[in-house]
Motif scaffolding. Structure first.
Motif, PDB file in Angstrom:
ATOM      1  N   PHE A  32       0.827  -1.198   0.000  1.00  0.00           N
ATOM      2  CA  PHE A  32       0.000   0.000   0.000  1.00  0.00           C
ATOM      3  C   PHE A  32       0.867   1.256   0.000  1.00  0.00           C
ATOM      4  O   PHE A  32       1.882   1.313   0.681  1.00  0.00           O
ATOM      5  CB  PHE A  32      -0.915   0.013   1.227  1.00  0.00           C
ATOM      6  N   VAL A  33       0.437   2.256  -0.774  1.00  0.00           N
ATOM      7  CA  VAL A  33       1.110   3.560  -0.755  1.00  0.00           C
ATOM      8  C   VAL A  33       0.030   4.619  -0.570  1.00  0.00           C
ATOM      9  O   VAL A  33      -0.783   4.843  -1.461  1.00  0.00           O
ATOM     10  CB  VAL A  33       1.882   3.833  -2.062  1.00  0.00           C
ATOM     11  N   PRO A  34      -0.015   5.252   0.603  1.00  0.00           N
ATOM     12  CA  PRO A  34      -1.094   6.203   0.857  1.00  0.00           C
ATOM     13  C   PRO A  34      -0.857   7.546   0.173  1.00  0.00           C
ATOM     14  O   PRO A  34       0.218   7.795  -0.374  1.00  0.00           O
ATOM     15  CB  PRO A  34      -1.067   6.368   2.373  1.00  0.00           C
ATOM     16  N   GLU A  35      -1.890   8.387   0.224  1.00  0.00           N
ATOM     17  CA  GLU A  35      -1.817   9.675  -0.458  1.00  0.00           C
ATOM     18  C   GLU A  35      -0.808  10.594   0.217  1.00  0.00           C
ATOM     19  O   GLU A  35       0.026  11.202  -0.428  1.00  0.00           O
ATOM     20  CB  GLU A  35      -3.200  10.334  -0.434  1.00  0.00           C
ATOM     21  N   GLU A  36      -0.906  10.682   1.539  1.00  0.00           N
ATOM     22  CA  GLU A  36      -0.047  11.602   2.254  1.00  0.00           C
ATOM     23  C   GLU A  36       1.299  10.941   2.480  1.00  0.00           C
ATOM     24  O   GLU A  36       1.369   9.852   3.038  1.00  0.00           O
ATOM     25  CB  GLU A  36      -0.672  11.938   3.600  1.00  0.00           C
ATOM     26  N   ARG A  37       2.347  11.589   2.035  1.00  0.00           N
ATOM     27  CA  ARG A  37       3.654  10.971   2.174  1.00  0.00           C
ATOM     28  C   ARG A  37       4.163  11.155   3.598  1.00  0.00           C
ATOM     29  O   ARG A  37       4.488  10.202   4.292  1.00  0.00           O
ATOM     30  CB  ARG A  37       4.630  11.613   1.185  1.00  0.00           C
ATOM     31  N   LEU A  38       4.234  12.421   4.032  1.00  0.00           N
ATOM     32  CA  LEU A  38       4.786  12.703   5.353  1.00  0.00           C
ATOM     33  C   LEU A  38       3.695  12.562   6.395  1.00  0.00           C
ATOM     34  O   LEU A  38       2.666  13.211   6.309  1.00  0.00           O
ATOM     35  CB  LEU A  38       5.373  14.114   5.389  1.00  0.00           C
ATOM     36  N   GLY A  39       3.905  11.697   7.351  1.00  0.00           N
ATOM     37  CA  GLY A  39       2.935  11.554   8.422  1.00  0.00           C
ATOM     38  C   GLY A  39       1.941  10.433   8.194  1.00  0.00           C
ATOM     39  O   GLY A  39       1.107  10.161   9.034  1.00  0.00           O
ATOM     40  N   HIS A  40       1.995   9.776   7.035  1.00  0.00           N
ATOM     41  CA  HIS A  40       1.171   8.587   6.833  1.00  0.00           C
ATOM     42  C   HIS A  40       2.021   7.481   6.212  1.00  0.00           C
ATOM     43  O   HIS A  40       2.239   6.443   6.814  1.00  0.00           O
ATOM     44  CB  HIS A  40      -0.045   8.930   5.954  1.00  0.00           C
ATOM     45  N   GLY A  41       2.559   7.748   5.042  1.00  0.00           N
ATOM     46  CA  GLY A  41       3.416   6.750   4.413  1.00  0.00           C
ATOM     47  C   GLY A  41       4.813   6.729   5.004  1.00  0.00           C
ATOM     48  O   GLY A  41       5.521   5.730   4.909  1.00  0.00           O
ATOM     49  N   SER A  70      11.784  13.826   5.602  1.00  0.00           N
ATOM     50  CA  SER A  70      11.351  15.193   5.323  1.00  0.00           C
ATOM     51  C   SER A  70      12.400  15.981   4.550  1.00  0.00           C
ATOM     52  O   SER A  70      12.110  17.050   4.034  1.00  0.00           O
ATOM     53  CB  SER A  70      11.012  15.910   6.630  1.00  0.00           C
ATOM     54  N   ALA A  71      13.624  15.477   4.476  1.00  0.00           N
ATOM     55  CA  ALA A  71      14.663  16.210   3.755  1.00  0.00           C
ATOM     56  C   ALA A  71      14.599  15.953   2.252  1.00  0.00           C
ATOM     57  O   ALA A  71      15.253  16.642   1.483  1.00  0.00           O
ATOM     58  CB  ALA A  71      16.042  15.818   4.288  1.00  0.00           C
ATOM     59  N   LEU A  72      13.792  14.956   1.827  1.00  0.00           N
ATOM     60  CA  LEU A  72      13.669  14.680   0.402  1.00  0.00           C
ATOM     61  C   LEU A  72      12.578  15.545  -0.211  1.00  0.00           C
ATOM     62  O   LEU A  72      11.608  15.884   0.463  1.00  0.00           O
ATOM     63  CB  LEU A  72      13.312  13.204   0.191  1.00  0.00           C
ATOM     64  N   SER A  73      12.721  15.871  -1.497  1.00  0.00           N
ATOM     65  CA  SER A  73      11.649  16.582  -2.177  1.00  0.00           C
ATOM     66  C   SER A  73      10.471  15.619  -2.330  1.00  0.00           C
ATOM     67  O   SER A  73      10.623  14.398  -2.235  1.00  0.00           O
ATOM     68  CB  SER A  73      12.117  17.044  -3.546  1.00  0.00           C
ATOM     69  N   GLY A  74       9.286  16.191  -2.589  1.00  0.00           N
ATOM     70  CA  GLY A  74       8.089  15.366  -2.689  1.00  0.00           C
ATOM     71  C   GLY A  74       8.236  14.245  -3.699  1.00  0.00           C
ATOM     72  O   GLY A  74       7.889  13.094  -3.432  1.00  0.00           O
ATOM     73  N   GLY A  75       8.784  14.571  -4.864  1.00  0.00           N
ATOM     74  CA  GLY A  75       8.900  13.570  -5.923  1.00  0.00           C
ATOM     75  C   GLY A  75       9.855  12.460  -5.540  1.00  0.00           C
ATOM     76  O   GLY A  75       9.584  11.279  -5.770  1.00  0.00           O
ATOM     77  N   ASN A  76      10.975  12.832  -4.944  1.00  0.00           N
ATOM     78  CA  ASN A  76      11.957  11.817  -4.586  1.00  0.00           C
ATOM     79  C   ASN A  76      11.474  10.936  -3.454  1.00  0.00           C
ATOM     80  O   ASN A  76      11.690   9.726  -3.452  1.00  0.00           O
ATOM     81  CB  ASN A  76      13.288  12.475  -4.226  1.00  0.00           C
ATOM     82  N   LEU A  77      10.771  11.529  -2.490  1.00  0.00           N
ATOM     83  CA  LEU A  77      10.225  10.716  -1.401  1.00  0.00           C
ATOM     84  C   LEU A  77       9.177   9.752  -1.954  1.00  0.00           C
ATOM     85  O   LEU A  77       9.132   8.584  -1.585  1.00  0.00           O
ATOM     86  CB  LEU A  77       9.631  11.615  -0.311  1.00  0.00           C
ATOM     87  N   GLN A  78       8.349  10.257  -2.873  1.00  0.00           N
ATOM     88  CA  GLN A  78       7.313   9.387  -3.434  1.00  0.00           C
ATOM     89  C   GLN A  78       7.950   8.231  -4.204  1.00  0.00           C
ATOM     90  O   GLN A  78       7.484   7.094  -4.125  1.00  0.00           O
ATOM     91  CB  GLN A  78       6.383  10.199  -4.349  1.00  0.00           C
ATOM     92  N   LYS A  79       9.028   8.518  -4.936  1.00  0.00           N
ATOM     93  CA  LYS A  79       9.719   7.437  -5.642  1.00  0.00           C
ATOM     94  C   LYS A  79      10.234   6.408  -4.633  1.00  0.00           C
ATOM     95  O   LYS A  79      10.154   5.203  -4.850  1.00  0.00           O
ATOM     96  CB  LYS A  79      10.882   7.997  -6.468  1.00  0.00           C
ATOM     97  N   PHE A  80      10.756   6.901  -3.511  1.00  0.00           N
ATOM     98  CA  PHE A  80      11.263   5.974  -2.503  1.00  0.00           C
ATOM     99  C   PHE A  80      10.129   5.142  -1.917  1.00  0.00           C
ATOM    100  O   PHE A  80      10.255   3.925  -1.747  1.00  0.00           O
ATOM    101  CB  PHE A  80      11.994   6.737  -1.393  1.00  0.00           C
ATOM    102  N   LEU A  81       9.001   5.784  -1.610  1.00  0.00           N
ATOM    103  CA  LEU A  81       7.904   5.061  -0.961  1.00  0.00           C
ATOM    104  C   LEU A  81       7.291   4.029  -1.903  1.00  0.00           C
ATOM    105  O   LEU A  81       6.876   2.942  -1.481  1.00  0.00           O
ATOM    106  CB  LEU A  81       6.829   6.042  -0.481  1.00  0.00           C
ATOM    107  N   ILE A  82       7.225   4.359  -3.197  1.00  0.00           N
ATOM    108  CA  ILE A  82       6.702   3.375  -4.144  1.00  0.00           C
ATOM    109  C   ILE A  82       7.736   2.280  -4.338  1.00  0.00           C
ATOM    110  O   ILE A  82       7.402   1.088  -4.359  1.00  0.00           O
ATOM    111  CB  ILE A  82       6.303   4.073  -5.461  1.00  0.00           C
ATOM    112  N   GLY A  83       9.007   2.680  -4.410  1.00  0.00           N
ATOM    113  CA  GLY A  83      10.072   1.693  -4.544  1.00  0.00           C
ATOM    114  C   GLY A  83      10.130   0.751  -3.358  1.00  0.00           C
ATOM    115  O   GLY A  83      10.416  -0.439  -3.500  1.00  0.00           O
ATOM    116  N   ARG A  84       9.836   1.297  -2.162  1.00  0.00           N
ATOM    117  CA  ARG A  84       9.818   0.478  -0.948  1.00  0.00           C
ATOM    118  C   ARG A  84       8.859  -0.697  -1.101  1.00  0.00           C
ATOM    119  O   ARG A  84       9.149  -1.815  -0.684  1.00  0.00           O
ATOM    120  CB  ARG A  84       9.380   1.371   0.218  1.00  0.00           C
TER     121      ARG A  84
END
Lengths: 363, 527
Positions: free
Chosen positions: B346-355, B415-429
């Motif tokens: 699962f990858v939720p909508e909110e990156r910081l504070g949920h995913g 939180s130090a990653l940009s939105g796009g890079n964090l999202q790539k990491f969370l999907i990659g995870r």
């Protein structure tokens, strides 16, 4: 005009590390001002408060005696505070631990042997745990604010202690003093170096507890769970952690350690149950936990610092003629500066004038 | 800047910004921006997230003060001290996130924003008049809480028009609208233009900019990188200007998995009551996704997508175990960890504070969703469950390489990653464990175009490798790009899904508006 706190985009790692020391330094300055307002020479007053107690061996022992309960309780509180469970009732859990642990030597004084002491310590932990379960249950089941419930239960515990040592457990040969019988020798927590002073095994227990909790927090999944749920409940739920279960866990751990502190104090430092088994260790431990940055190893150091404030208070009563309650003032000032420095590391102060306010409102 | 001809207006431009610069700390959010808006033109401001559009607009509206540069209004240099001053000049703004109170009526909300005290009846009458003139039908006495997003936006626009502005700034107005509602908005905007009003139209949707706008200014990294007549450009050429390079085109092999295979994820009649005051109830949601398939779920935000995600992920449990089935096993009463162990991710909508936990490192955030499925690798020491930092670091490294995550430190906080890079990491995870089922909510929200293309390609590749993928998204272009079937969510109900071949923008718009939910099933084969 009003004052606002604005979150800093970045916070300084250097000042985060220095924060406890800055807070201690500011406390000393505030103390100096306080003493000079009282008409005392601030330098000699601070000397007799914070240095003199460290010049003799026996007072080092006293330092460890005072530090033991502070460290034990604060280590447990760090688990609570890191997981966002605000247990303010360690004082009550300490008292209940002291009472539960005293059952054997008070009610069954003829029951003696090497096994008495371990059973007493376990009973003390159980007493603290049982008492801490109440606010945990209320929080999980009814969403009650644990700050209020745990704090209110402190007063219940204090009155219960008062009643039990004046009433059913009072020493029949005690000339009506509010205290129980003296514990028999197998119920006494022994000294570490009996020939030089009073420091008892409670301090060793405190250091062991600090090491164990430090290991759990930094190395295990359990510690990870505590930190995740403490920082973001939603992310914790996404991870599959249960906030309710952790609330129980945190309260049980801190209750057990507070209860252990209670029975260690009663059987190590006092030797009997009295109405005055604690000068507010459970509350002072909150300061210890924060001064130690919620890190069990930092808490060992912070516990020694706060223990010194108790000794200083006693010394100040003798040499300066001011009340030992001044220790409470110092403890309050330390907490104030610790929290203030931490806040200013993460936030900066902004003064909002009427002019800029209208601008902001328009947006 | 004056060299650019002023198309719409006669003579001098309405607003002219020259060399506007705004510096935040060490970041130049806007760097010497020149912008000219003529009278009676719709001027598009294009740019990716973080290109400096919002900062620029806030300076024009007086909500931010420029570090340097001038703003000329009708030929005079003005200091935009605050939004009230901007409004008094004749500049109105409709924000992307509405500032309306749910518990008040439309008229009361309008009254709150007016600088001059006016009684409610007058406001209601004028709001009705304006609504009729510009095709913005709204009942001034309706409670805002009962209105749809489109209607709320109309209130914001009416509120803005009541001040009789010469320049109206619209920030991403269609991001919350169905295609049909957007069409209505365009009619209104064209009428305003015909009356000689100017509009600054902020968007990243290229098609509508090409259709609506007279001129476009393109921003990238805080600088103006181009000005053009969007009607003479193609979407691809505009995109290239915005991004600075060609965008990766998604390769979508046909789904060759046999259609007879059993579904990997099924939801059978999921209904639930709202769990809080701002939560939506779900009504009899049914879906099933087979191996190799991507099901796209369209819908305007706040129609129950978040609730559906939490129900499927197991953050919220169902009443019966068979309501959610994963790989043929009942999972409705199992928590999120058990569902992960069944093969779902699962990858939720909110990156910081949920995913992710913002102030935890990437390796810790990797552990967050993987400890239960990959305990053998990431945990050691038996019952002690010790964290294995070295294998976590190894896996994080693998994900970073696989998804091309750009970061400034070895193991930075999320939180130090940009939105796009964090999202790539969370999907990659999640992709890193090859899940059989992946459910992702708003996969590319707030993500720059390059990262978005990477993420979409990864989702398609996962599906084609035999997994079932559910993508919940507000971005219709994205859904059309990657989905095999599309369904729409409205008011907590999910429409029947329609194969992508039978789908078009109009159809999905109707489904998102709730009109097509009943007939979709019947029509599915016919179109």
């Amino acid at each position: 005009m009003r004052i606002e706190l604005v979150k800093r985009p970045q916070h300084s790692a250097l000042f985060s590390a220095l924060s406890p020391f800055i807070a201690l330094f500011l406390t000393l300055i505030a103390g100096a001002i306080l003493f000079s307002l009282l008409g005392k020479n601030p330098v000699s007053a601070l000397y007799s408060y914070f240095v003199e107690p460290l010049t003799e061996i026996w007072s080092w022992h006293e330092l460890l005696v005072k530090a033991a309960p502070l460290i034990l309780i604060a280590v447990g509180l760090s688990v609570c505070f890191l997981s966002n469970n605000w247990n303010i009732g360690a004082e009550g859990q300490l008292i209940m631990g002291g009472i539960a642990g005293s059952i054997l030597p008070v009610v069954f004084p003829d029951f003696q042997g090497w096994y008495v002491l371990p059973i007493m310590l376990l009973l003390g932990m159980a007493g603290g745990m049982a008492y801490a379960t109440i606010p945990a249950f209320l929080k999980v089941r009814f969403n009650t604010n644990e700050i209020l419930t745990s704090l209110m239960l402190v007063y219940v515990a204090q009155l219960f202690l008062d009643w039990i040592v004046r009433g059913p457990w009072r020493n029949p040969q005690g000339f009506n003093f509010p205290e129980t019988v003296q514990f028999n020798s197998s119920a006494i927590l022994p000294e570490i170096w009996a020939e030089s002073g009073r420091a008892h095994w409670g301090f060793i227990l405190a250091v062991v507890a600090a090491l164990l909790v430090w290991f759990m927090l930094s190395r295990t999944l359990n510690g990870f769970e505590i930190k995740v749920l403490g920082r973001s409940a939603r992310a914790g739920r996404f991870a599959g952690f249960s906030a309710g279960r952790l609330t129980f866990f945190a309260f049980l751990v801190s209750g057990a350690l507070a209860g252990l502190a209670g029975i260690a104090e009663v059987s190590g430092a006092v030797g009997q149950l009295r109405t005055t088994i604690t000068p507010g260790y459970g509350f002072t431990a909150i300061i210890v936990a924060f001064l130690g940055r919620l890190n069990p190893l930092g808490i060992v150091a912070a516990g020694l610092v706060l223990a010194l404030s108790y000794l200083g208070g006693e010394a100040a009563q003798v040499s300066l003629g001011i009340s030992e309650k001044s220790a409470r003032i110092f403890q309050g000032i330390i907490l104030f500066f610790v929290l203030a420095s931490d806040t200013l590391i993460y936030y900066r102060i902004r003064f909002v004038t009427r002019h800029s306010e209208t601008a902001a409102k328009g947006a | 800047m004056t060299s650019i001809s002023d198309k719409g207006g006669a003579g001098r431009p309405l607003l002219e910004a020259s060399a506007l610069t705004k510096i935040f700390g060490s970041l130049k959010a806007c760097d010497g921006i020149d912008l000219t808006i003529g009278t009676g033109e719709i001027h598009a401001l294009l740019g990716e997230n973080g290109a400096g559009k919002s900062t620029l607009v806030k300076m024009l509206f007086g909500a931010l003060q420029p570090s340097s540069g001038d703003i000329d209004w009708k030929g005079d240099t003005v200091a935009m001290a605050n939004p009230a001053f901007a409004r008094s000049l004749g500049i109105g703004m409709v924000f992307q996130h509405f500032s309306l109170f749910d518990a008040l009526t439309a008229a009361e909300n309008i009254a709150l924003s007016l600088d001059v005290k006016t009684d409610l009846n007058t406001i209601a009458t004028r709001a009705r008049e304006i609504g009729q003139t510009y095709g913005l039908p709204v009942d001034p006495d309706a409670l805002v809480g009962d209105l749809s997003v489109g209607e709320r936006q109309r209130i914001e626009i009416i509120r803005c028009l009541l001040q009789n502005p010469d320049l109206i700034i619209l920030d991403e107005p269609t991001s919350v609208l169905t295609p049909q509602e957007a069409d209505l908005l365009f009619v209104t905007l064209e009428r305003l233009r015909s009356e000689g009003k100017s509009i600054l139209y902020i968007s990243h949707r290229l098609e509508e900019v090409r259709r609506l706008c007279d001129r476009a200014t393109v921003l990238r990294h805080g600088k103006v990188v181009g000005q053009c007549d969007p009607r003479k450009e193609t979407s691809a050429s505009l995109a290239r200007m915005m991004v600075g390079s060609d965008i990766h085109v998604i390769e979508r092999r046909p789904n060759d998995a046999p259609a007879t295979q059993a579904a990997l994820i099924e939801v059978n009649g999921l209904s639930q009551k709202p769990r809080g005051p701002f939560s939506v109830s779900l009504h009899d949601v049914r879906l099933s996704v087979k191996p190799g398939e991507i099901l796209g779920i369209a819908g305007v935000a706040g129609n129950g997508q978040g609730e559906l995600f939490e129900a499927i992920s197991g953050e919220a449990l169902q009443e019966r175990a068979d309501i959610v089935r994963i790989r043929g096993k009942d999972a409705g009463r199992s928590g999120i960890s058990a569902r992960r162990r069944l093969g779902a991710a699962f990858v939720p909508e909110e990156r910081l504070g949920h995913g992710a936990v913002p102030d935890m490192s990437l390796t810790n955030n990797l552990l967050l969703s993987r400890y239960s499925t990959d305990g053998k690798v990431f945990l050691g020491g038996g019952l002690l469950r010790l964290l294995q930092q070295s294998s976590l670091a190894l896996a994080a490294k693998r994900i970073v390489a696989q998804m091309d995550v750009r970061k400034s430190a070895e193991n930075p906080d999320a939180s130090a990653l940009s939105g796009g890079n964090l999202q790539k990491f969370l999907i990659g995870r999640e992709l890193d464990r090859n899940p059989s089922v992946l459910v992702v909510n708003q996969p590319t929200w707030g993500v720059d175009a390059g990262a978005a293309a990477h993420i979409r390609q990864a989702l398609v590749d996962l599906a084609r490798s035999g997994s079932a993928v559910i993508v919940i998204s507000q971005d219709l272009d994205e859904l059309f790009e990657i989905s095999d079937r599309i369904a729409a969510m409205v008011h907590g109900r999910l429409s029947e899904s329609v194969p992508i071949e039978a789908m078009n923008m109009e159809r999905v718009g109707l489904m998102m508006g709730g009109a097509d939910t009943a007939s979709a099933h019947v029509n599915a084969g016919a179109v």
